[in-house]
Scaffold this active site. Structure first.
Site, PDB file in Angstrom:
ATOM      1  N   MET A 103       0.841  -1.176   0.000  1.00 43.97           N
ATOM      2  CA  MET A 103       0.000   0.000   0.000  1.00 43.97           C
ATOM      3  C   MET A 103       0.889   1.243   0.000  1.00 43.97           C
ATOM      4  O   MET A 103       1.513   1.564   1.001  1.00 43.97           O
ATOM      5  CB  MET A 103      -0.911  -0.032   1.228  1.00 43.97           C
ATOM      6  N   PRO A 104       0.993   1.953  -1.117  1.00 37.15           N
ATOM      7  CA  PRO A 104       1.764   3.188  -1.164  1.00 37.15           C
ATOM      8  C   PRO A 104       1.083   4.284  -0.332  1.00 37.15           C
ATOM      9  O   PRO A 104      -0.133   4.439  -0.363  1.00 37.15           O
ATOM     10  CB  PRO A 104       1.754   3.573  -2.643  1.00 37.15           C
TER      11      PRO A 104
END
Length: 68
Positions: free
Chosen positions: A1-2
């Protein structure tokens, strides 16, 4: 998850501008990485103007000198 963090001075933008910023940053990130938008988390941090220093002065001081 950026996770993408945007730091602003407190009160620089309103709620609608924050929404537009989140949408725009997400779109650019998706275009650049080809990672789905649902994977991105955008965090907006707001700093008090006394906690931002530019050229040896706080942002509070700079703003005060611009608005005599």
């Amino acid at each position: 998850m950026p996770v993408i963090t945007v730091t602003l001075g407190k009160g620089q933008v309103n709620r609608e501008q924050k929404q537009e910023l989140i949408e725009s940053v997400t779109k650019v990130a998706v275009d650049a990485t080809q990672i789905p938008a649902r994977s991105f988390t955008i965090l907006i941090s707001e700093l008090e103007t006394d906690n931002i220093g530019i050229a040896g002065q706080t942002l509070t001081q700079i703003q005060a000198s611009r608005n005599p």
